[in-house]
Write a protein that holds these residues in place. Structure first.
Motif: not given
Length: 359
Positions: A42-62
Protein backbone atom coordinates in the motif's frame (compact mmCIF):
# COMPACT_ATOMS: atom_id res chain seq x y z
CA UNK A 1 10.09 4.28 -32.49
CA UNK A 2 6.36 3.80 -33.16
CA UNK A 3 3.41 4.92 -31.06
CA UNK A 4 2.00 1.37 -31.12
CA UNK A 5 5.10 0.22 -29.22
CA UNK A 6 3.54 1.86 -26.17
CA UNK A 7 0.10 0.31 -26.34
CA UNK A 8 -1.41 -2.14 -23.86
CA UNK A 9 -4.80 -3.67 -23.08
CA UNK A 10 -6.71 -2.10 -20.20
CA UNK A 11 -10.18 -3.23 -19.12
CA UNK A 12 -12.48 -0.25 -18.73
CA UNK A 13 -13.44 -1.27 -15.20
CA UNK A 14 -9.85 -0.62 -14.04
CA UNK A 15 -10.06 3.10 -14.85
CA UNK A 16 -10.54 4.69 -11.42
CA UNK A 17 -13.62 6.91 -11.22
CA UNK A 18 -13.15 7.89 -7.57
CA UNK A 19 -10.14 8.13 -5.26
CA UNK A 20 -9.32 5.55 -2.58
CA UNK A 21 -11.11 6.06 0.75
CA UNK A 22 -7.89 7.42 2.27
CA UNK A 23 -5.09 8.95 0.24
CA UNK A 24 -2.26 6.71 1.42
CA UNK A 25 -4.33 3.50 1.35
CA UNK A 26 -4.09 3.27 -2.44
CA UNK A 27 -2.14 0.24 -3.63
CA UNK A 28 1.55 0.55 -4.48
CA UNK A 29 3.40 -1.57 -7.02
CA UNK A 30 7.11 -1.51 -6.21
CA UNK A 31 9.52 -2.07 -9.10
CA UNK A 32 13.17 -2.83 -8.37
CA UNK A 33 14.77 -1.70 -11.63
CA UNK A 34 18.14 -3.31 -10.82
CA UNK A 35 16.70 -6.80 -10.36
CA UNK A 36 13.54 -6.61 -12.49
CA UNK A 37 11.38 -7.67 -9.53
CA UNK A 38 8.07 -6.39 -8.18
CA UNK A 39 6.26 -6.26 -4.84
CA UNK A 40 2.69 -5.35 -3.94
CA UNK A 41 2.06 -3.03 -1.00
CA UNK A 42 0.00 0.00 0.00
CA UNK A 43 1.17 3.55 -0.56
CA UNK A 44 1.87 4.16 3.13
CA UNK A 45 4.54 1.41 2.86
CA UNK A 46 6.66 3.66 0.64
CA UNK A 47 8.41 4.98 3.74
CA UNK A 48 10.11 1.56 4.07
CA UNK A 49 11.67 1.95 0.63
CA UNK A 50 13.01 5.46 1.14
CA UNK A 51 16.50 5.88 2.59
CA UNK A 52 17.37 8.52 5.23
CA UNK A 53 19.82 10.06 2.75
CA UNK A 54 17.19 10.45 -0.02
CA UNK A 55 15.76 13.70 -1.33
CA UNK A 56 12.06 13.53 -2.20
CA UNK A 57 10.99 16.13 -4.76
CA UNK A 58 7.32 17.18 -4.97
CA UNK A 59 5.48 19.48 -7.39
CA UNK A 60 3.56 22.08 -5.34
CA UNK A 61 1.48 23.45 -8.23
CA UNK A 62 -2.15 23.99 -7.27
CA UNK A 63 -5.04 23.04 -9.55
CA UNK A 64 -7.45 25.86 -10.31
CA UNK A 65 -11.19 25.12 -10.77
CA UNK A 66 -10.69 25.65 -14.48
CA UNK A 67 -13.89 24.14 -15.91
CA UNK A 68 -16.72 26.65 -16.41
CA UNK A 69 -20.26 26.16 -17.71
CA UNK A 70 -21.87 29.25 -19.21
CA UNK A 71 -24.50 30.63 -21.55
CA UNK A 72 -23.80 32.40 -24.83
CA UNK A 73 -25.28 35.88 -24.78
CA UNK A 74 -27.97 36.54 -27.40
CA UNK A 75 -28.70 32.84 -28.14
CA UNK A 76 -28.65 31.14 -24.73
CA UNK A 77 -26.60 28.21 -26.07
CA UNK A 78 -24.76 26.21 -23.40
CA UNK A 79 -20.98 26.55 -23.59
CA UNK A 80 -18.22 24.75 -21.68
CA UNK A 81 -14.85 26.44 -21.05
CA UNK A 82 -11.62 24.87 -19.87
CA UNK A 83 -9.08 27.48 -18.87
CA UNK A 84 -5.58 26.52 -20.01
CA UNK A 85 -3.34 29.37 -18.91
CA UNK A 86 -3.34 33.09 -18.27
CA UNK A 87 -1.73 34.97 -21.17
CA UNK A 88 -1.69 38.42 -19.59
CA UNK A 89 -4.05 40.45 -17.47
CA UNK A 90 -7.54 39.00 -17.82
CA UNK A 91 -6.83 37.26 -21.13
CA UNK A 92 -6.78 33.44 -20.97
CA UNK A 93 -6.15 30.65 -23.42
CA UNK A 94 -9.16 28.33 -23.29
CA UNK A 95 -10.57 25.17 -24.79
CA UNK A 96 -14.23 25.65 -25.77
CA UNK A 97 -16.98 23.10 -26.35
CA UNK A 98 -18.82 23.22 -28.68
CA UNK A 99 -16.28 25.48 -30.37
CA UNK A 100 -18.28 26.07 -33.57
CA UNK A 101 -20.82 28.15 -31.66
CA UNK A 102 -18.37 30.90 -30.71
CA UNK A 103 -16.92 33.48 -33.06
CA UNK A 104 -14.64 36.43 -32.41
CA UNK A 105 -16.62 39.06 -30.52
CA UNK A 106 -19.10 36.60 -28.99
CA UNK A 107 -19.58 36.71 -25.22
CA UNK A 108 -20.41 34.03 -22.66
CA UNK A 109 -21.75 34.70 -19.16
CA UNK A 110 -21.17 32.48 -16.13
CA UNK A 111 -23.56 32.69 -13.19
CA UNK A 112 -23.38 31.55 -9.60
CA UNK A 113 -24.24 28.09 -8.33
CA UNK A 114 -27.42 27.22 -6.48
CA UNK A 115 -25.47 27.64 -3.23
CA UNK A 116 -24.38 31.18 -4.16
CA UNK A 117 -26.14 34.17 -2.56
CA UNK A 118 -27.17 35.36 -6.04
CA UNK A 119 -27.35 32.21 -8.22
CA UNK A 120 -28.70 34.01 -11.31
CA UNK A 121 -26.26 36.92 -11.24
CA UNK A 122 -23.50 36.72 -13.89
CA UNK A 123 -20.23 36.56 -11.98
CA UNK A 124 -18.00 36.37 -15.06
CA UNK A 125 -18.32 37.45 -18.67
CA UNK A 126 -15.87 36.20 -21.32
CA UNK A 127 -15.47 37.71 -24.78
CA UNK A 128 -13.67 35.83 -27.56
CA UNK A 129 -10.72 37.86 -28.84
CA UNK A 130 -9.07 35.46 -31.30
CA UNK A 131 -8.59 31.86 -32.41
CA UNK A 132 -5.32 29.93 -32.12
CA UNK A 133 -4.02 27.52 -34.73
CA UNK A 134 -4.51 24.56 -32.37
CA UNK A 135 -8.23 25.28 -31.91
CA UNK A 136 -8.03 27.08 -28.58
CA UNK A 137 -9.49 30.57 -28.04
CA UNK A 138 -8.09 33.66 -26.40
CA UNK A 139 -10.83 35.17 -24.27
CA UNK A 140 -10.93 38.23 -22.03
CA UNK A 141 -12.86 38.10 -18.76
CA UNK A 142 -14.86 40.86 -17.10
CA UNK A 143 -15.83 40.57 -13.44
CA UNK A 144 -16.22 42.42 -10.18
CA UNK A 145 -13.77 41.81 -7.35
CA UNK A 146 -10.98 39.22 -7.55
CA UNK A 147 -10.88 36.77 -10.47
CA UNK A 148 -9.72 33.74 -8.48
CA UNK A 149 -12.49 34.28 -5.94
CA UNK A 150 -15.06 34.28 -8.73
CA UNK A 151 -13.44 31.16 -10.19
CA UNK A 152 -13.51 29.38 -6.82
CA UNK A 153 -17.20 30.19 -6.53
CA UNK A 154 -18.41 28.91 -9.90
CA UNK A 155 -15.60 26.84 -11.42
CA UNK A 156 -15.29 23.06 -11.21
CA UNK A 157 -12.17 20.94 -10.92
CA UNK A 158 -10.95 19.92 -14.39
CA UNK A 159 -11.26 16.16 -14.02
CA UNK A 160 -9.88 14.29 -17.05
CA UNK A 161 -12.37 13.01 -19.64
CA UNK A 162 -11.95 9.34 -18.69
CA UNK A 163 -13.62 10.08 -15.33
CA UNK A 164 -17.17 9.64 -16.57
CA UNK A 165 -19.17 11.25 -13.80
CA UNK A 166 -20.06 14.77 -12.70
CA UNK A 167 -17.80 16.66 -10.32
CA UNK A 168 -18.69 16.52 -6.65
CA UNK A 169 -17.60 18.43 -3.55
CA UNK A 170 -15.05 15.74 -2.69
CA UNK A 171 -13.11 16.49 -5.89
CA UNK A 172 -12.22 20.01 -4.68
CA UNK A 173 -10.18 18.35 -1.96
CA UNK A 174 -9.09 15.03 -3.44
CA UNK A 175 -8.05 16.33 -6.88
CA UNK A 176 -5.44 18.44 -5.09
CA UNK A 177 -2.27 17.45 -3.25
CA UNK A 178 -2.10 18.26 0.48
CA UNK A 179 0.97 20.41 -0.20
CA UNK A 180 -0.39 22.36 -3.20
CA UNK A 181 0.57 26.02 -2.99
CA UNK A 182 1.14 27.86 -6.29
CA UNK A 183 -2.02 28.29 -8.39
CA UNK A 184 -1.75 27.52 -12.08
CA UNK A 185 -2.40 23.88 -13.07
CA UNK A 186 -5.38 22.62 -15.07
CA UNK A 187 -4.69 19.02 -14.07
CA UNK A 188 -3.35 17.57 -10.84
CA UNK A 189 0.19 16.22 -10.47
CA UNK A 190 -1.52 12.97 -9.59
CA UNK A 191 1.34 10.92 -8.10
CA UNK A 192 1.33 13.33 -5.18
CA UNK A 193 -2.36 12.78 -4.44
CA UNK A 194 -1.43 9.73 -2.35
CA UNK A 195 0.58 11.62 0.27
CA UNK A 196 -0.98 12.71 3.56
CA UNK A 197 0.50 15.34 5.83
CA UNK A 198 1.05 12.60 8.41
CA UNK A 199 2.95 10.37 5.98
CA UNK A 200 5.14 13.27 4.85
CA UNK A 201 5.90 14.06 8.48
CA UNK A 202 6.94 10.44 9.13
CA UNK A 203 9.13 10.48 6.03
CA UNK A 204 10.90 13.62 7.27
CA UNK A 205 11.38 12.07 10.70
CA UNK A 206 13.17 9.18 9.00
CA UNK A 207 15.72 11.69 7.69
CA UNK A 208 14.51 12.09 4.12
CA UNK A 209 14.78 15.67 2.90
CA UNK A 210 11.65 16.95 1.16
CA UNK A 211 11.81 19.84 -1.27
CA UNK A 212 9.45 21.40 -3.79
CA UNK A 213 9.49 22.51 -7.40
CA UNK A 214 6.65 24.00 -9.40
CA UNK A 215 5.42 22.98 -12.84
CA UNK A 216 1.97 24.10 -13.95
CA UNK A 217 0.31 21.22 -15.77
CA UNK A 218 -1.14 22.53 -19.03
CA UNK A 219 -2.91 21.61 -22.23
CA UNK A 220 -0.56 18.77 -23.17
CA UNK A 221 -2.23 16.63 -20.50
CA UNK A 222 -5.43 16.56 -22.57
CA UNK A 223 -3.91 15.92 -25.98
CA UNK A 224 -2.93 12.49 -27.32
CA UNK A 225 0.08 11.74 -29.48
CA UNK A 226 -1.23 11.89 -33.05
CA UNK A 227 1.86 10.84 -35.00
CA UNK A 228 3.03 7.32 -35.84
CA UNK A 229 6.69 8.00 -35.05
CA UNK A 230 7.03 9.35 -31.51
CA UNK A 231 10.11 11.37 -32.49
CA UNK A 232 7.78 13.58 -34.56
CA UNK A 233 5.66 14.55 -31.53
CA UNK A 234 6.04 18.03 -30.04
CA UNK A 235 5.20 18.76 -26.43
CA UNK A 236 3.31 21.87 -25.37
CA UNK A 237 5.38 24.22 -23.25
CA UNK A 238 4.68 24.46 -19.52
CA UNK A 239 5.99 26.96 -16.96
CA UNK A 240 8.22 25.78 -14.12
CA UNK A 241 10.32 27.18 -11.30
CA UNK A 242 13.00 25.86 -8.95
CA UNK A 243 13.85 27.78 -5.77
CA UNK A 244 17.42 28.38 -4.65
CA UNK A 245 16.70 26.37 -1.51
CA UNK A 246 15.49 23.32 -3.45
CA UNK A 247 18.39 23.52 -5.90
CA UNK A 248 20.87 23.64 -3.01
CA UNK A 249 19.32 20.61 -1.27
CA UNK A 250 19.28 18.57 -4.48
CA UNK A 251 22.78 19.60 -5.56
CA UNK A 252 24.27 18.70 -2.17
CA UNK A 253 22.63 15.29 -2.43
CA UNK A 254 23.97 14.75 -5.95
CA UNK A 255 27.50 15.69 -4.86
CA UNK A 256 27.26 13.17 -2.02
CA UNK A 257 25.96 10.38 -4.23
CA UNK A 258 22.49 10.30 -2.67
CA UNK A 259 19.27 9.35 -4.46
CA UNK A 260 16.93 11.93 -5.96
CA UNK A 261 13.39 10.53 -5.73
CA UNK A 262 11.00 12.41 -8.00
CA UNK A 263 7.28 12.30 -7.26
CA UNK A 264 5.49 12.40 -10.59
CA UNK A 265 6.33 13.01 -14.21
CA UNK A 266 5.85 16.77 -13.76
CA UNK A 267 8.54 16.96 -11.06
CA UNK A 268 10.73 14.80 -13.28
CA UNK A 269 10.38 17.05 -16.32
CA UNK A 270 11.12 20.08 -14.13
CA UNK A 271 14.30 18.56 -12.70
CA UNK A 272 15.55 17.36 -16.07
CA UNK A 273 14.72 20.69 -17.75
CA UNK A 274 16.67 22.65 -15.14
CA UNK A 275 19.75 20.41 -15.26
CA UNK A 276 23.14 21.74 -16.35
CA UNK A 277 26.59 20.20 -16.54
CA UNK A 278 28.99 21.51 -13.92
CA UNK A 279 32.58 21.27 -15.16
CA UNK A 280 34.03 21.56 -11.66
CA UNK A 281 31.98 18.70 -10.24
CA UNK A 282 32.05 16.73 -13.48
CA UNK A 283 28.36 15.93 -13.20
CA UNK A 284 24.92 17.37 -13.80
CA UNK A 285 23.49 19.71 -11.18
CA UNK A 286 20.24 21.65 -10.86
CA UNK A 287 19.90 25.33 -11.70
CA UNK A 288 17.47 27.50 -9.75
CA UNK A 289 15.12 29.92 -11.47
CA UNK A 290 12.06 29.91 -13.71
CA UNK A 291 11.57 28.79 -17.27
CA UNK A 292 9.36 27.18 -19.84
CA UNK A 293 9.85 23.57 -20.87
CA UNK A 294 8.71 21.47 -23.79
CA UNK A 295 11.05 18.61 -22.89
CA UNK A 296 9.87 15.31 -24.34
CA UNK A 297 11.40 12.32 -22.55
CA UNK A 298 11.23 8.99 -24.35
CA UNK A 299 13.47 5.88 -24.62
CA UNK A 300 17.03 6.86 -25.45
CA UNK A 301 16.96 9.85 -23.12
CA UNK A 302 19.68 9.81 -20.43
CA UNK A 303 18.46 11.09 -17.09
CA UNK A 304 20.63 13.74 -15.50
CA UNK A 305 19.06 14.32 -12.08
CA UNK A 306 16.35 11.75 -11.30
CA UNK A 307 17.22 8.32 -9.88
CA UNK A 308 13.83 7.00 -8.73
CA UNK A 309 10.24 7.80 -9.64
CA UNK A 310 6.89 7.66 -7.86
CA UNK A 311 4.09 7.75 -10.41
CA UNK A 312 0.58 6.56 -11.24
CA UNK A 313 -0.34 4.22 -14.10
CA UNK A 314 -0.55 6.08 -17.40
CA UNK A 315 -2.67 6.02 -20.54
CA UNK A 316 -1.70 3.73 -23.42
CA UNK A 317 0.36 5.50 -26.12
CA UNK A 318 0.88 8.54 -23.84
CA UNK A 319 4.00 10.69 -23.42
CA UNK A 320 3.93 9.80 -19.72
CA UNK A 321 4.22 6.10 -20.47
CA UNK A 322 7.14 6.96 -22.78
CA UNK A 323 8.84 8.88 -19.96
CA UNK A 324 8.81 5.97 -17.53
CA UNK A 325 9.90 3.67 -20.38
CA UNK A 326 12.98 5.89 -20.70
CA UNK A 327 13.77 5.54 -16.99
CA UNK A 328 13.40 1.73 -16.98
CA UNK A 329 12.80 0.13 -20.40
CA UNK A 330 9.79 -0.34 -22.59
CA UNK A 331 9.62 -4.14 -22.49
CA UNK A 332 9.84 -4.27 -18.70
CA UNK A 333 7.31 -1.45 -18.32
CA UNK A 334 4.77 -3.35 -20.40
CA UNK A 335 5.36 -6.44 -18.24
CA UNK A 336 4.75 -4.34 -15.12
CA UNK A 337 1.55 -2.94 -16.58
CA UNK A 338 0.29 -6.42 -17.51
CA UNK A 339 0.98 -7.56 -13.96
CA UNK A 340 -0.92 -4.54 -12.64
CA UNK A 341 -3.89 -5.37 -14.88
CA UNK A 342 -3.82 -9.01 -13.78
CA UNK A 343 -3.71 -7.90 -10.12
CA UNK A 344 -6.64 -5.50 -10.65
CA UNK A 345 -4.77 -2.29 -9.83
CA UNK A 346 -6.73 0.89 -10.56
CA UNK A 347 -5.37 3.16 -13.29
CA UNK A 348 -4.92 6.86 -14.12
CA UNK A 349 -5.48 10.01 -12.06
CA UNK A 350 -7.48 8.60 -9.15
CA UNK A 351 -5.83 5.19 -9.40
CA UNK A 352 -3.00 3.36 -7.64
CA UNK A 353 0.74 4.11 -7.72
CA UNK A 354 4.13 2.67 -8.73
CA UNK A 355 7.55 3.26 -7.27
CA UNK A 356 10.40 2.63 -9.71
CA UNK A 357 13.63 2.52 -7.70
CA UNK A 358 17.31 1.65 -7.76
CA UNK A 359 19.29 1.21 -4.56
Amino acid sequence: MLINDFDYELPEELIAQTPSLKRDEARLLLVDMDNNTTEHKHFYDIIDYLEPSDVLVLNNSKVIPARLYGIKEKTGAKIEFLLIKRIEGDVWETMVKPGKRLKVGDSVVFSGTEESPYPDLPLLRATVKSFSDDGTRLVEFEYDGIFMERLEEIGQMPLPPYIERPNNKEDKDRYQTVYSLVEGSVAAPTAGLHFTKELLSEIEKKGVKICYVTLHVGIGTFRPVKVDKIEDHHMHFEEYSVSEESAEIINNAIKNGQRIVSCGTTSTRTLESAAYFDDTEGKYLLKSGSGSTGLFIYPGYEFKIVDCLITNFHLPKSTLLMLISALYNREEILKVYKEAVDMKYMFFSYGDACFFYRK
